[in-house]
Design a protein around this motif. Structure first.
Motif, PDB file in Angstrom:
ATOM      1  N   THR A 103       0.636  -1.213   0.021  1.00 45.69           N
ATOM      2  CA  THR A 103       0.066  -0.003   0.275  1.00 45.69           C
ATOM      3  C   THR A 103       0.573   1.270   0.047  1.00 45.69           C
ATOM      4  O   THR A 103       0.559   2.167  -0.650  1.00 45.69           O
ATOM      5  N   VAL A 104       2.007   1.136   1.052  1.00 46.70           N
ATOM      6  CA  VAL A 104       2.929   2.388   0.763  1.00 46.70           C
ATOM      7  C   VAL A 104       4.112   1.774   0.798  1.00 46.70           C
ATOM      8  O   VAL A 104       4.620   1.132   1.613  1.00 46.70           O
ATOM      9  N   VAL A 105       5.064   2.142  -0.201  1.00 45.96           N
ATOM     10  CA  VAL A 105       6.340   1.662  -0.409  1.00 45.96           C
ATOM     11  C   VAL A 105       7.210   2.979  -0.506  1.00 45.96           C
ATOM     12  O   VAL A 105       7.471   3.730  -1.450  1.00 45.96           O
ATOM     13  N   LYS A 236       8.919  12.556 -20.789  1.00 45.73           N
ATOM     14  CA  LYS A 236       9.491  13.305 -21.988  1.00 45.73           C
ATOM     15  C   LYS A 236       8.651  13.560 -23.027  1.00 45.73           C
ATOM     16  O   LYS A 236       7.443  13.263 -23.334  1.00 45.73           O
ATOM     17  N   GLY A 237       9.176  14.169 -24.043  1.00 50.15           N
ATOM     18  CA  GLY A 237       8.334  14.676 -25.276  1.00 50.15           C
ATOM     19  C   GLY A 237       7.384  15.551 -25.134  1.00 50.15           C
ATOM     20  O   GLY A 237       6.177  15.706 -25.730  1.00 50.15           O
ATOM     21  N   VAL A 238       7.450  16.231 -24.159  1.00 49.36           N
ATOM     22  CA  VAL A 238       6.315  17.433 -23.667  1.00 49.36           C
ATOM     23  C   VAL A 238       6.287  18.624 -24.487  1.00 49.36           C
ATOM     24  O   VAL A 238       7.674  19.226 -24.774  1.00 49.36           O
ATOM     25  N   PRO A 239       5.271  18.963 -25.177  1.00 51.18           N
ATOM     26  CA  PRO A 239       5.366  20.063 -25.881  1.00 51.18           C
ATOM     27  C   PRO A 239       5.274  21.432 -25.132  1.00 51.18           C
ATOM     28  O   PRO A 239       4.805  21.429 -23.957  1.00 51.18           O
ATOM     29  N   PRO A 240       5.840  22.511 -25.538  1.00 48.09           N
ATOM     30  CA  PRO A 240       5.675  23.787 -24.814  1.00 48.09           C
ATOM     31  C   PRO A 240       4.113  24.399 -24.227  1.00 48.09           C
ATOM     32  O   PRO A 240       3.240  23.845 -25.281  1.00 48.09           O
ATOM     33  N   GLY A 241       4.097  24.613 -23.068  1.00 43.93           N
ATOM     34  CA  GLY A 241       2.620  25.085 -22.628  1.00 43.93           C
ATOM     35  C   GLY A 241       2.636  25.183 -21.278  1.00 43.93           C
ATOM     36  O   GLY A 241       3.463  24.841 -20.582  1.00 43.93           O
ATOM     37  N   GLU A 242       1.393  25.340 -20.664  1.00 46.59           N
ATOM     38  CA  GLU A 242       1.114  25.209 -19.172  1.00 46.59           C
ATOM     39  C   GLU A 242       0.380  24.167 -18.996  1.00 46.59           C
ATOM     40  O   GLU A 242      -0.356  23.493 -19.871  1.00 46.59           O
ATOM     41  N   TYR A 243       0.852  23.169 -17.791  1.00 48.19           N
ATOM     42  CA  TYR A 243       0.192  22.077 -17.559  1.00 48.19           C
ATOM     43  C   TYR A 243      -0.132  21.969 -16.114  1.00 48.19           C
ATOM     44  O   TYR A 243       0.465  22.552 -15.095  1.00 48.19           O
ATOM     45  N   THR A 244      -1.296  21.092 -15.526  1.00 47.40           N
ATOM     46  CA  THR A 244      -1.437  20.810 -14.324  1.00 47.40           C
ATOM     47  C   THR A 244      -0.707  19.389 -14.073  1.00 47.40           C
ATOM     48  O   THR A 244      -0.860  18.461 -14.885  1.00 47.40           O
ATOM     49  N   VAL A 245       0.110  19.318 -13.206  1.00 50.17           N
ATOM     50  CA  VAL A 245       1.050  17.808 -12.910  1.00 50.17           C
ATOM     51  C   VAL A 245       0.300  17.069 -11.880  1.00 50.17           C
ATOM     52  O   VAL A 245       0.248  17.713 -10.686  1.00 50.17           O
ATOM     53  N   VAL A 246      -0.350  16.101 -12.222  1.00 45.70           N
ATOM     54  CA  VAL A 246      -1.079  15.567 -11.114  1.00 45.70           C
ATOM     55  C   VAL A 246      -0.512  14.031 -10.545  1.00 45.70           C
ATOM     56  O   VAL A 246       0.146  13.208 -11.483  1.00 45.70           O
ATOM     57  N   ALA A 247      -0.190  13.948  -9.358  1.00 48.73           N
ATOM     58  CA  ALA A 247       0.489  12.779  -8.550  1.00 48.73           C
ATOM     59  C   ALA A 247      -0.531  12.088  -7.898  1.00 48.73           C
ATOM     60  O   ALA A 247      -1.324  12.566  -7.076  1.00 48.73           O
ATOM     61  N   TRP A 248      -0.882  10.871  -8.411  1.00 45.78           N
ATOM     62  CA  TRP A 248      -1.806  10.036  -7.692  1.00 45.78           C
ATOM     63  C   TRP A 248      -1.295   8.733  -6.968  1.00 45.78           C
ATOM     64  O   TRP A 248      -0.326   8.332  -7.527  1.00 45.78           O
ATOM     65  N   HIS A 249      -1.550   8.502  -5.772  1.00 47.59           N
ATOM     66  CA  HIS A 249      -1.146   7.538  -4.983  1.00 47.59           C
ATOM     67  C   HIS A 249      -2.359   6.885  -4.498  1.00 47.59           C
ATOM     68  O   HIS A 249      -3.356   7.440  -3.862  1.00 47.59           O
ATOM     69  N   GLU A 250      -2.454   5.496  -4.261  1.00 45.40           N
ATOM     70  CA  GLU A 250      -3.482   4.739  -4.021  1.00 45.40           C
ATOM     71  C   GLU A 250      -4.057   4.984  -2.431  1.00 45.40           C
ATOM     72  O   GLU A 250      -5.120   4.865  -2.243  1.00 45.40           O
TER      73      GLU A 250
END
Length: 269
Positions: A103-105, A236-250
């Protein structure tokens, strides 16, 4: 063409009929040929554009956990084959394995594994994305799903493998993709499963071994990653722009961050 026909009439006055036909046809054939032959440069540019990546930038980082992490040893006593494959001499009389619960490592420096990171932006909708021809393996090893968290693109093959000396089941109950179970016999390595619709997050389980769980996310693009044993990830391979970076954990749910990235840059989030 009128000019060419006038020239033909002038030539006709000076030569025989067959010589006249040959001399007259040559300039017309040359003219038509020059109009239908595609430019070599145009062909090469078209091919280069079809294989050009969506972008050339990278978003990377390390996932760190602050605070305690719940853990325990997996109880595999319900299946003797699993107990034998994971025997821990200290706890063998309890039927517990040498593996901690998943569950948590974290590692010794509290870097968190099995976190799924992905990007959200309308900018990604303009990218022409192809389905990878190479599938991703999900292996039952020592009576556990490896890896514990996995991401796929739509229609990318998930390669199911059983390296254990006991039967396992691959069961899913998605919201948008077809549900079902697949029985995997010992040594079975060639079964594949595809998910056509983007969906997250799909829990994978084995009813025969209740501790065996994994999580699957299906995306319409390749802009996702899973943190490794040292908490590291890289997209990798991200085009230029504005992004929301989401980190998900169970266990801990979602965390988000925002980033703006230019061409040929690396941003750490």
């Amino acid at each position: 063409l009128e000019i060419k026909l006038n020239e033909m009439w002038a030539v006709h006055k000076r030569c025989g009929i067959w010589r006249c036909v040959l001399l007259a046809l040559l300039p017309i054939l040359t003219y038509c040929s020059s109009q239908t032959t595609p430019s070599p440069n145009l062909q090469s540019n078209t091919l280069a554009a079809s294989t050009e990546p969506c972008g050339n930038s990278t978003i990377a980082g390390v996932i760190t956990l602050k605070g305690g992490a719940p853990w325990g040893l997996i109880d595999m006593s319900s299946d003797p084959a699993c107990v034998e494959a994971n025997r821990d001499e200290i706890n063998s009389d309890l039927g517990r394995s040498k593996h901690r619960t998943e569950t948590v490592v974290v590692n010794d420096h509290w870097k968190l594994a099995n976190t799924l990171i992905f990007l959200k932006s309308k900018r990604l909708d303009s990218c022409k994305i192809s389905t990878p021809t190479e599938g991703k393996p999900l292996t039952l090893q020592d009576c556990r799903f490896v890896p514990h968290v996995i991401g796929l693109q739509s229609d990318q093959a998930l390669k199911l493998r059983n390296s254990d000396n006991t039967d396992h089941q691959f069961c899913v109950s998605p919201a948008y993709n077809p549900p079902g179970c697949i029985v995997l016999k010992p040594g079975e390595m060639n079964t594949q499963k595809k998910f056509r619709v983007a969906e997250r997050f799909i829990q994978i389980n084995c009813p025969q071994h209740p501790w065996e769980k994994a999580y699957l996310a299906v995306f319409s693009n390749p802009f996702f990653a899973v943190s490794d044993k040292d908490g590291r990830y890289e997209i990798k391979g991200v085009p230029p722009g504005e992004y929301t970076v989401v980190a998900w954990h169970e266990h801990y749910g979602e965390r988000t961050s925002h980033v703006t990235i230019g061409s040929n840059q690396t941003k750490h989030v």
